[in-house]
Every structure is written in structure tokens, then in C-alpha cells.
Scaffold this motif. Structure first.
Motif, PDB file in Angstrom:
ATOM      1  N   UNK A 114       0.794  -1.238   0.000  1.00  0.00           N
ATOM      2  CA  UNK A 114       0.000   0.000   0.000  1.00  0.00           C
ATOM      3  C   UNK A 114       0.821   1.279   0.000  1.00  0.00           C
ATOM      4  N   UNK A 115       2.085   1.212   0.458  1.00  0.00           N
ATOM      5  CA  UNK A 115       2.855   2.462   0.432  1.00  0.00           C
ATOM      6  C   UNK A 115       3.289   2.830  -0.987  1.00  0.00           C
ATOM      7  N   UNK A 116       3.257   1.863  -1.889  1.00  0.00           N
ATOM      8  CA  UNK A 116       3.642   2.148  -3.269  1.00  0.00           C
ATOM      9  C   UNK A 116       2.426   2.175  -4.206  1.00  0.00           C
ATOM     10  N   UNK A 117       1.504   1.285  -3.968  1.00  0.00           N
ATOM     11  CA  UNK A 117       0.293   1.187  -4.793  1.00  0.00           C
ATOM     12  C   UNK A 117      -0.904   1.472  -3.885  1.00  0.00           C
ATOM     13  N   UNK A 118      -1.263   2.730  -3.748  1.00  0.00           N
ATOM     14  CA  UNK A 118      -2.270   3.057  -2.738  1.00  0.00           C
ATOM     15  C   UNK A 118      -3.663   3.259  -3.302  1.00  0.00           C
ATOM     16  N   UNK A 119      -3.752   3.913  -4.473  1.00  0.00           N
ATOM     17  CA  UNK A 119      -5.073   4.292  -4.983  1.00  0.00           C
ATOM     18  C   UNK A 119      -5.638   3.170  -5.848  1.00  0.00           C
ATOM     19  N   UNK A 120      -6.753   2.621  -5.369  1.00  0.00           N
ATOM     20  CA  UNK A 120      -7.330   1.450  -6.037  1.00  0.00           C
ATOM     21  C   UNK A 120      -8.685   1.833  -6.621  1.00  0.00           C
ATOM     22  N   UNK A 121      -8.917   1.451  -7.858  1.00  0.00           N
ATOM     23  CA  UNK A 121     -10.265   1.619  -8.412  1.00  0.00           C
ATOM     24  C   UNK A 121     -10.834   0.226  -8.668  1.00  0.00           C
ATOM     25  N   UNK A 122     -11.956  -0.089  -8.005  1.00  0.00           N
ATOM     26  CA  UNK A 122     -12.630  -1.367  -8.260  1.00  0.00           C
ATOM     27  C   UNK A 122     -13.775  -1.096  -9.223  1.00  0.00           C
ATOM     28  N   UNK A 187      -4.584   8.567 -12.136  1.00  0.00           N
ATOM     29  CA  UNK A 187      -5.279   8.685 -10.843  1.00  0.00           C
ATOM     30  C   UNK A 187      -5.267   7.413 -10.000  1.00  0.00           C
ATOM     31  N   UNK A 188      -4.878   6.290 -10.604  1.00  0.00           N
ATOM     32  CA  UNK A 188      -4.961   5.037  -9.844  1.00  0.00           C
ATOM     33  C   UNK A 188      -3.685   4.209  -9.994  1.00  0.00           C
ATOM     34  N   UNK A 189      -3.404   3.459  -8.923  1.00  0.00           N
ATOM     35  CA  UNK A 189      -2.237   2.566  -8.955  1.00  0.00           C
ATOM     36  C   UNK A 189      -2.658   1.120  -9.239  1.00  0.00           C
ATOM     37  N   UNK A 190      -3.871   0.787  -8.804  1.00  0.00           N
ATOM     38  CA  UNK A 190      -4.376  -0.580  -9.018  1.00  0.00           C
ATOM     39  C   UNK A 190      -5.797  -0.491  -9.566  1.00  0.00           C
ATOM     40  N   UNK A 191      -6.071  -1.243 -10.621  1.00  0.00           N
ATOM     41  CA  UNK A 191      -7.424  -1.283 -11.168  1.00  0.00           C
ATOM     42  C   UNK A 191      -7.961  -2.703 -11.007  1.00  0.00           C
ATOM     43  N   UNK A 192      -9.028  -2.831 -10.244  1.00  0.00           N
ATOM     44  CA  UNK A 192      -9.608  -4.175 -10.083  1.00  0.00           C
ATOM     45  C   UNK A 192     -10.691  -4.346 -11.129  1.00  0.00           C
ATOM     46  N   UNK A 193     -10.473  -5.330 -11.972  1.00  0.00           N
ATOM     47  CA  UNK A 193     -11.452  -5.627 -13.011  1.00  0.00           C
ATOM     48  C   UNK A 193     -12.406  -6.688 -12.467  1.00  0.00           C
ATOM     49  N   UNK A 237     -10.426 -12.146 -16.961  1.00  0.00           N
ATOM     50  CA  UNK A 237     -10.385 -10.773 -17.473  1.00  0.00           C
ATOM     51  C   UNK A 237     -11.708 -10.475 -18.190  1.00  0.00           C
ATOM     52  N   UNK A 238     -12.379  -9.415 -17.784  1.00  0.00           N
ATOM     53  CA  UNK A 238     -13.696  -9.100 -18.344  1.00  0.00           C
ATOM     54  C   UNK A 238     -13.592  -8.856 -19.836  1.00  0.00           C
ATOM     55  N   UNK A 239     -14.518  -9.459 -20.559  1.00  0.00           N
ATOM     56  CA  UNK A 239     -14.511  -9.307 -22.005  1.00  0.00           C
ATOM     57  C   UNK A 239     -13.884 -10.501 -22.708  1.00  0.00           C
ATOM     58  N   UNK A 240     -13.047 -11.245 -21.988  1.00  0.00           N
ATOM     59  CA  UNK A 240     -12.481 -12.460 -22.593  1.00  0.00           C
ATOM     60  C   UNK A 240     -13.597 -13.508 -22.685  1.00  0.00           C
ATOM     61  N   UNK A 241     -13.545 -14.318 -23.718  1.00  0.00           N
ATOM     62  CA  UNK A 241     -14.482 -15.430 -23.815  1.00  0.00           C
ATOM     63  C   UNK A 241     -14.196 -16.373 -22.646  1.00  0.00           C
ATOM     64  N   UNK A 242     -15.254 -16.794 -21.944  1.00  0.00           N
ATOM     65  CA  UNK A 242     -15.043 -17.549 -20.703  1.00  0.00           C
ATOM     66  C   UNK A 242     -14.247 -18.837 -20.936  1.00  0.00           C
ATOM     67  N   UNK A 243     -14.476 -19.475 -22.088  1.00  0.00           N
ATOM     68  CA  UNK A 243     -13.743 -20.728 -22.319  1.00  0.00           C
ATOM     69  C   UNK A 243     -12.594 -20.580 -23.311  1.00  0.00           C
ATOM     70  N   UNK A 244     -12.729 -19.670 -24.271  1.00  0.00           N
ATOM     71  CA  UNK A 244     -11.679 -19.588 -25.300  1.00  0.00           C
ATOM     72  C   UNK A 244     -10.620 -18.534 -24.985  1.00  0.00           C
ATOM     73  N   UNK A 245     -10.902 -17.693 -24.003  1.00  0.00           N
ATOM     74  CA  UNK A 245      -9.919 -16.686 -23.617  1.00  0.00           C
ATOM     75  C   UNK A 245      -9.919 -15.486 -24.553  1.00  0.00           C
ATOM     76  N   UNK A 246      -8.748 -14.848 -24.643  1.00  0.00           N
ATOM     77  CA  UNK A 246      -8.618 -13.606 -25.400  1.00  0.00           C
ATOM     78  C   UNK A 246      -8.335 -13.940 -26.851  1.00  0.00           C
TER      79      UNK A 246
END
Ligand SMILES: NC(=O)C1=CN([C@@H]2O[C@H](COP(=O)(O)OP(=O)(O)OC[C@H]3O[C@@H](n4cnc5c(N)ncnc54)[C@H](OP(=O)(O)O)[C@@H]3O)[C@@H](O)[C@H]2O)[C@@H](O)CC1
Ligand SMILES: Cc1cc2nc3c(=O)[nH]c(=O)nc-3n(C[C@H](O)[C@H](O)[C@H](O)COP(=O)(O)O)c2cc1C
Ligand SMILES: Cc1ncc(COP(=O)(O)O)c(C=O)c1O
Ligand SMILES: [K+]
Length: 455
Positions: A114-122, A187-193, A237-246
Motif C-alpha cells: 500500500x505504500x507504493x500502490x495506494x489508490x485502487x479503483x474497483x 489517478x490510480x495505482x491498481x485497477x480491479x477488473x 479478465x472481463x470481455x475475454x471469452x469464458x472458455x476460449x480466452x482472449x
């Protein structure tokens, strides 16, 4: 700053001096064998996990089998597992979501401090994957991060409105899609997809199409920027085909939960054996109290770039106990209170008559004005070296407290009675192990053991 206590005769405090010098140690023996006294290093074979199909993506319930390869659950099977868990097996969705969100938060905390990657967007979607993101944001707040949540399609069920209320009261800010900057990298250090999990199908509909694109675009910004936020995808990863992937290779490229990337964690330390058997899941070994486990290739690190920012409370000379042993007791109590694992583990360095030092870990079993006590085998290498030269150095390092204690002095054997007493205090298995294993000797194979030594 690392606080350092050096105990000699007389015991005294040591300070660091900084000067430009580096050393290199060239091991004089090949580093290719297990040290014999290490705690059961090979009692259970480690599961080696690697991905046999790097382009594919499995659900959170993906399993590990076939001697080290990952097998995948289809979209239908993953949903089926959910139904069984939440039907006949009596789990509630709240419960599973809490476990999943907590696993996400602890995995993030393990990799991104958290001291390096503090701002998280979920970024949370309308289904349970979004719920995982809401739970993770709550835990991350308590872990010391500053989370923001973008939750554009709120589900009007008590579970979700409860999660939103919990976040709002912390308070964690909710941002609408319009409030998000075009470029998320500043604005963000971590993006939760946490937009979609295994029930995703077809092409992403608004506003998630644009949100996914924002994450995809980060790789373009990355080329002009030095540091871009990391993407942590929950389940898939959102948007990837659930079985076939990217399939087209144009989807989100997460930094965490990415088969070809450095950080892939698997949760699921709650799956009952009946499910594991039915779906032939060979679950990985979870360590300690962890709810999830790292799988896949270990991360490639640049050793020279590993650096901690040691932040410790001020420690002045006038605060130091006059007797270093009292100071040791204080710090030892702090290490115990901080819940550190094996605070009594210490490195012991000995030097035989050849003058070449050797170190290994041992456990402190007592300390008083007479000295620091540990137990070992009188026929071991360290015992031989101490016979030749009865001087040694001890080193404690308490990670998290940024403290080390260095002890240097002469060494004596404790009385036979004390040795006996300690031996009989040990668990039966340790006693047998100490008797049958010839410490410091190379064991020719698993089929061999000797019975002529005793700790
Ligand atoms: N297994 C486990 O142990 C646990 C699993 N958990 C988690 O649950 C996740 C599965 O959750 P889930 O079934 O609610 O589905 P999820 O993927 O979140 O999304 C469904 C929503 O998305 C929508 N939607 C679909 N396609 C769309 C599109 N193209 N564009 C736009 N929208 C689209 C869809 O709408 P619909 O198409 O039905 O109208 C629906 O509203 C799983 O991945 C894991 O993270 C944990 O919480 C608990 C433990
Ligand atoms: C955390 C930890 C604690 C250990 N504690 C002891 C101990 O208390 N006594 C001991 O003889 N060996 C202990 N060992 C094993 C030693 O590190 C070492 O492998 C063994 O004593 C043989 O050392 P030598 O060949 O240099 O004599 C420990 C190992 C670890 C990793
Ligand atoms: C070889 C050996 N001896 C002694 C010990 C101390 O163990 P215990 O706490 O069981 O006495 C250890 C612990 O790791 C060990 O590896
Ligand atoms: K996701």
C-alpha cells in the motif's frame, strides 16, 4: 531505518555506517542439496503448477491435476459447482463472495504494497463478480489502501445494497462512469477488473464496453508513461471469452490473474472434498492460513531493484535499556505481540579451525544472564566447529518491525540434565527424527537412515 542491537561482552548497541563497498560471496560448496535439518523439506511433494494452454482461461474453480498441469472447468461446469455449493452443500452466496473478495484483497496485498500502490479503483459489474470487487474494496480499505468504486449497474438485492452501504460508511467514494478520467493511469495505482466472471457471454454492452476499452488502452499509455496502474482481474479478465480466452488478442492484459504474466492466484480454500472428487479437482496446497495460493510461474524479479522503505518509529539512545538483555526482552516481546512467525528463529554463525564461517538457522530455547540457549546435535557440523572454536554469532531479524539483534560471544555446552530435559519436552516425532537422523550428513537416499546419533 533498521534498529540494530549488538550484544557482546559487554553488550552494546551498534550503529550503521554507510560507505560504498560491495561484496560477493562465491559458494565454496555446490548449492545443490537440501540441508539435513530443515523442517521436513520434502515430506510432501510440492505440486508443480504450470499452464498447458496459455491462451485459455479457467474459472476460479479451475483445478490442478495430471502431475502439474492445470485443467479447466467449462462455463457450464463452473456454474454447476456454484449451484451445488449453494444448494445441497448449504453455502450462501454472501459467504462465498466474502471469501472470494477477501482472497482478492489478500492476493493484492501480497504483491502490491500500500505504500507504493495506494489508490485502487474497483470496477464492479452487475453480477457476483462485481460483488467480489465490492468485498475486495472493503478489505483493501482496512489493509491501508485508498479504494474508489465504480459500480454503474447496481443490483437491487439486499446482498448488494448491504455491500454498498458498508463501503459508503467507511467512507469509500463511488465514482460514476462520467467521473472517471479518460486515462485511468494518472489517478490510480491498481485497477480491479470485477466486471464479469464466468456468466459473461456475447459482446460487452454499455457502459462496460467503454470501461473494458479503458483498461485495454492502458497498454498504449504504458508506452509513453513510466509507471502505469496494474490491472487485477477477478476470476477472468472481463470481455475475454469464458472458455476460449482472449481470442483476438485485443482484450484486457491483467497483471494479476494472467496466465502468461507474473501473478496468478487461485482461491477456493473452502471447496468440500465431495466437490473436489466429483469434478476431479486436485486442489493445490495452501500454506498457513491463506485462502488462496499463487500458481503458475514464479515472478521474475530484478534483485537489484528490490527495496523496502523502512518506516519505524523514532528510536533514541536515551530510550535504550541500559542492559542489552533487557532491551532484547522488550524487542522479543514486541516480536511475539506482532504475531511474527517463529520470532525465536535466529541465524547461528560458527567458524572452525579453518577460519571459514558457516551459518544456519536454529531456535532460541531460552535466554537469561547466562546466555542464549539453543539445542542441536553434538555430532553436527556446527558442533564440530564450536569444538574447534567455541565462539559464535547469533542474528535475529524481525521482519515488519525493522529490527535485528546481533549477539557475539563464547559458547559452552549446557548440562546433560538440561539437554535431557529439553529432549524429553520435544514432540515424539522430533525425538525420533533426532535419534535416527545423522545431522549434517548427506543422506544417500530416502531408503537410508542411521540410528547412531542422538540430539
Ligand atoms: N464459483 C465460486 O466459488 C464463486 C463465484 N463468485 C463469483 O461469481 C462470478 C459469477 O457470477 P455471476 O454468475 O453472477 O456472473 P458474472 O459473470 O458476475 O456476471 C453476470 C452479469 O453480467 C451480465 N452480463 C453477461 N454478459 C454480459 C455482456 N456481454 N454485457 C453486459 N452484461 C453482461 C449478466 O446480465 P444478463 O446477460 O444475464 O442480462 C449478469 O447481470 C464468478 O466469476 C466469481 O467471480 C463469488 O462471488 C462466489 C464464489
Ligand atoms: C527455522 C529453522 C529452525 C531450526 N532450528 C534448529 C534447531 O533449533 N536446532 C538444530 O539443530 N537445527 C535447527 N534447524 C536446522 C539447522 O538450520 C541446520 O540445517 C542443521 O542444524 C544442520 O546444521 P549444520 O550442518 O550446520 O550443523 C533449523 C532450521 C530452520 C530453518
Ligand atoms: C534439527 C532441528 N533440531 C531442533 C529443532 C528445534 O525444534 P523443537 O522446537 O521441535 O525442539 C529444529 C527446528 O526446526 C530442527 O530443525
Ligand atoms: K473479471
Amino acid at each position: 531505518m533498521i534498529c540494530s542491537l549488538l550484544s557482546q561482552a559487554p553488550l552494546s548497541l551498534a550503529y550503521y555506517k554507510s560507505f560504498p563497498s560491495t561484496y560477493k560471496i562465491k559458494p565454496s560448496a555446490p548449492l545443490n542439496r537440501f540441508s539435513p535439518g530443515f523442517l521436513s523439506p520434502i515430506s510432501t511433494p510440492a505440486i508443480r503448477v504450470f499452464c498447458s494452454k496459455p491462451d485459455e482461461v479457467g474459472s476460479m474453480a479451475s483445478s490442478v491435476q495430471n502431475q502439474g498441469s492445470i485443467s479447466y472447468l467449462t462455463q457450464r461446469k463452473a456454474a454447476e459447482v456454484d449451484e451445488i455449493l449453494m444448494g445441497p452443500l448449504g453455502f450462501s452466496v454472501d459467504q462465498l463472495m466474502e471469501l472470494a473478495g477477501l482472497s482478492v484483497a489478500t492476493s493484492i496485498a501480497e504483491v502490491y504494497k500500500p505504500n507504493e500502490y495506494n489508490r485502487v479503483l474497483a470496477i464492479c459489474g452487475p453480477g457476483n463478480n462485481g460483488g467480489d470487487g465490492l468485498v475486495a474494496a472493503r478489505h483493501l480499505y482496512h489493509f491501508g489502501y485508498k479504494p474508489f468504486v465504480c459500480y454503474p449497474k447496481r443490483t437491487q438485492k439486499p446482498l448488494y445494497s448491504g455491500l454498498v452501504t458498508q463501503l459508503e460508511t467507511l467512507p469509500i467514494p463511488f465514482l460514476s462512469v462520467d467521473e472517471l478520467p479518460v486515462d485511468l493511469s494518472k489517478d490510480f495505482d491498481i485497477l480491479i477488473d470485477a466486471m464479469f466472471g464466468f456468466s459473461f457471454h456475447g459482446a460487452p454492452r454499455p457502459p462496460f464496453d467503454d470501461l473494458i476499452q479503458k483498461l485495454v488502452n492502458l497498454h498504449n499509455y504504458e508506452q509513453v508513461q513510466q509507471k502505469s496502474p496494474v490491472i487485477v482481474s477477478v476470476d477472468i479478465p472481463s470481455g475475454w471469452h469464458v472458455e476460449k480466452g482472449d481470442g483476438g488478442g485485443e482484450g484486457i492484459k491483467p497483471d494479476m490473474l494472467k496466465f502468461s504474466g507474473p501473478h496468478h492466484f487461485l482461491g477456493g480454500r473452502f471447496v468440500p472434498p465431495t466437490i473436489a472428487e466429483k469434478y476431479k479437482l486436485c486442489l493445490p496446497q495452501y500454506s498457513g492460513t491463506s485462502m488462496c495460493v499463487r500458481i503458475g510461474k514464479p515472478p521474475q524479479v530484478d534483485i537489484s531493484a528490490l527495496r523496502e522503505n523502512y518506516i519505524s518509529p523514532e528510536f533514541l539512545e536515551e530510550q535504550v535499556e541500559a542492559d542489552p538483555l533487557d532491551q532484547f526482552h522488550k524487542w522479543f516481546d514486541d516480536a511475539v505481540a506482532a504475531g511474527l512467525k517463529e520470532p525465536n528463529a535466529m541465524a547461528l554463525t560458527t567458524t572452525g579451525k579453518d577460519g571459514k564461517p558457516s551459518s544456519r538457522m536454529v531456535l532460541l530455547k531460552g535466554v537469561d544472564k547466562g546466555g542464549f540457549v539453543w539445542y542441536t546435535n553434538y555430532e553436527s557440523r556446527k558442533a564440530r566447529e564450536l569444538f574447534e572454536n567455541p565462539h559464535a554469532a547469533l542474528l535475529f531479524y524481525w521482519d515488519g518491525l525493522n529490527r535485528q539483534v546481533r549477539v557475539e560471544g563464547s559458547v559452552q555446552k549446557v548440562s546433560d540434565e538440561e539437554s535431557e530435559q529439553y529432549f524429553h519436552s520435544r514432540p515424539r516425532g522430533s525425538q525420533i527424527g533426532a535419534i535416527v537422523s545423522k545431522q549434517s550428513a548427506v543422506v544417500p537416499g530416502r531408503m537410508y537412515c542411521t540410528s547412531n546419533t542422538k540430539n
